[in-house]
Enzyme design. Structure first.
Site, PDB file in Angstrom:
ATOM      1  N   HIS A  62       0.763  -1.020  -0.054  1.00 54.35           N
ATOM      2  CA  HIS A  62       0.022   0.080  -0.202  1.00 54.35           C
ATOM      3  C   HIS A  62       0.978   1.315   0.071  1.00 54.35           C
ATOM      4  CE1 HIS A  62      -3.713  -2.363   0.569  1.00 54.35           C
ATOM      5  NE2 HIS A  62      -3.076  -3.181   1.309  1.00 54.35           N
ATOM      6  N   ASN A  94      -6.445   0.608  -3.055  1.00 54.55           N
ATOM      7  CA  ASN A  94      -7.203   1.440  -2.105  1.00 54.55           C
ATOM      8  C   ASN A  94      -6.605   2.889  -1.914  1.00 54.55           C
ATOM      9  OD1 ASN A  94      -5.107   0.266  -0.722  1.00 54.55           O
ATOM     10  ND2 ASN A  94      -6.387  -0.168   1.238  1.00 54.55           N
ATOM     11  N   HIS A 204      -2.639 -12.557   1.344  1.00 52.80           N
ATOM     12  CA  HIS A 204      -2.403 -12.464   2.759  1.00 52.80           C
ATOM     13  C   HIS A 204      -3.022 -13.579   3.751  1.00 52.80           C
ATOM     14  CE1 HIS A 204      -6.002 -10.153   2.767  1.00 52.80           C
ATOM     15  NE2 HIS A 204      -5.358  -9.114   2.521  1.00 52.80           N
ATOM     16  N   ASN A 243      -5.544  -6.553   9.094  1.00 49.98           N
ATOM     17  CA  ASN A 243      -6.259  -7.523   8.347  1.00 49.98           C
ATOM     18  C   ASN A 243      -5.500  -8.351   7.444  1.00 49.98           C
ATOM     19  OD1 ASN A 243      -8.836  -6.565   9.357  1.00 49.98           O
ATOM     20  ND2 ASN A 243      -9.010  -4.998   7.757  1.00 49.98           N
ATOM     21  N   ASP A 270       2.134  -6.839   2.403  1.00 49.97           N
ATOM     22  CA  ASP A 270       0.964  -6.169   2.629  1.00 49.97           C
ATOM     23  C   ASP A 270       1.303  -4.969   3.419  1.00 49.97           C
ATOM     24  OD1 ASP A 270      -1.547  -5.433   3.079  1.00 49.97           O
ATOM     25  OD2 ASP A 270      -2.329  -7.007   4.312  1.00 49.97           O
ATOM     26  N   HIS A 274       0.406   3.277   8.513  1.00 47.11           N
ATOM     27  CA  HIS A 274      -0.397   4.159   8.807  1.00 47.11           C
ATOM     28  C   HIS A 274       0.199   5.511   9.909  1.00 47.11           C
ATOM     29  CE1 HIS A 274      -4.140   2.318   7.392  1.00 47.11           C
ATOM     30  NE2 HIS A 274      -3.720   1.172   8.031  1.00 47.11           N
TER      31      HIS A 274
END
Ligand code: NCD
Length: 382
Positions: A62, A94, A204, A243, A270, A274
């Site tokens: 990400h 995303n 994942h 997740n 993954d 954040h």
């Protein structure tokens, strides 16, 4: 013509491990052999005591760009990847706006290319806005990507998932499936694959039951691929929010058994950066790309899985899935390499991450293995 010799190291790829020098000429692996002759025009890098391997490829990252630049940017994410030994990464869709249209995808690809660091593939969403209501225009987006995923969300609609599977077969792309609830959706999606055909990759996977379902599908001859993350192999019985959640020791043992038995295709990070504020507010995810190698090196060696196995899952297989002529230490291949110290003692220190995301449950964890250099087409990026 530029010539570099990586001298005196151990070389490891998915096929073999041995002592050898590596000659890189103009970005290509030109020779792998003992005691290579060093001419005047050759730059020598002494790698005695270190290991030369194909660089790593990550199907699941990400990068948060566009839209979440307080968490990560294209540049910080790519630099973090390079710091972790990666030269090839797939960015998830995303973002904000969601990567469900050619503008967003073309923009990310163009900016990544200008940075001229790692190779970035931008996944497209499966459904518009990852809302699960309407499929994206697979045919148009296929010209920009071969990866489609609503990662972060389950595709609830069977119709859309089936449509995506059929399109993946017709247009030759990969659906990267975020199954949630995991086992239930893995089972449903295997069934949909049986009915519709297609190219399906499970992201994942964390639980024994889900892995078992995928192993059964593979045993039946269904063509599916599956990735496991470093954090799901190192962490268990830990409620740090991610997740899918970190599972149990029994799940971890089963995943390792599946790796040993050859059922797992690749390790993907993954990488999900954040801010501390977003984590405190409950955002799921782990910033992991910079510690993937030490985690996998540690877990694999503790479980008797050879470095060749690590190279197969972190380089060879994901590079094949990206369609890149790399991932093996083979003459004629692009010199996309890492130089690692397999025996270095390291302690995870998130404050040192290049990534803007310092979110990890593994701060202070002692591991073995360190990425010293990352080389892309002969160029030292780290
Ligand atoms: C992912 C993210 O932050 O984008 N987080 C994670 O825990 N894996 C999305 C997701 O899968 O929820």
């Amino acid at each position: 013509m530029s010539k570099t010799i990586l001298k005196g190291g151990k070389v490891v790829d998915a096929n073999a491990s041995r002592e050898a020098d590596v000659l890189i000429m103009d970005g290509i692996i030109s020779e792998v052999d003992n005691n290579l002759y060093v001419g005047d025009d050759v730059e020598v890098v002494n790698v005695a005591g270190l290991t030369v391997m194909p660089s790593f490829a990550d199907l699941h990252v990400h990068l948060r760009d566009p839209g979440f630049l307080h968490k990560e940017t294209l540049e910080t994410g790519i630099r973090a990847a390079v710091n972790g030994g990666y030269t090839h990464i797939v960015a998830m869709a995303n973002t904000k706006p969601i990567a469900d249209n050619t503008e967003v995808i073309a923009d990310v690809l163009a900016r990544a290319q200008r940075l001229s660091l790692a190779e970035v593939y931008q996944a497209a969403a499966v459904s518009i806005g990852e809302k699960g209501e309407k499929a994206v225009d697979f045919r148009t987006l296929r010209s920009l990507t071969k990866f489609f995923s609503d990662d972060g969300k389950n595709v609830d609609s069977e119709e859309i998932f089936a449509e995506a599977l059929r399109a993946s077969k017709e247009l030759d792309f990969l659906i990267m499936d975020h199954s949630e609830p995991e086992t239930e959706m893995v089972l449903r999606n295997i069934e949909l694959l049986e009915k519709n055909g297609g190219n399906l990759h499970f992201c994942h996977i964390s639980k024994a039951d889900s892995m078992m379902a995928i192993m059964n599908a593979k045993d039946k001859g269904l063509r599916v691929t599956v990735e496991v993350t470093p954090h799901h192999l190192l962490g268990y019985d830990n409620d740090y929010r991610v997740n899918p959640p970190l599972a149990t020791k029994a799940d971890v043992d089963f995943l390792i058994r599946a790796i040993k038995d050859g059922y797992v295709d690749c390790i993907s990070t993954d990488h999900a950066p954040h801010t501390a504020e977003d984590k405190a507010a409950g955002a799921p995810g782990i910033s992991g790309i910079e510690v993937a190698f030490p985690i996998i090196n540690t877990v694999f060696s503790e479980n008797g899985i050879k470095p060749e196995g690590l190279s197969r899952l972190m380089s060879k297989n994901p590079m094949i899935m990206m369609g890149v002529n790399s991932g093996l230490l083979q003459v004629g291949y692009e010199a996309n390499l890492v130089i690692v110290d397999e025996n270095a003692d390291v302690v995870v220190d998130a404050s040192k991450f290049v990534s803007m995301g310092k979110n990890t449950p593994f701060n202070g964890t002692k591991l073995k293995g360190k990425v010293i250099h990352t080389i892309k087409k002969g160029e030292f990026l780290k």
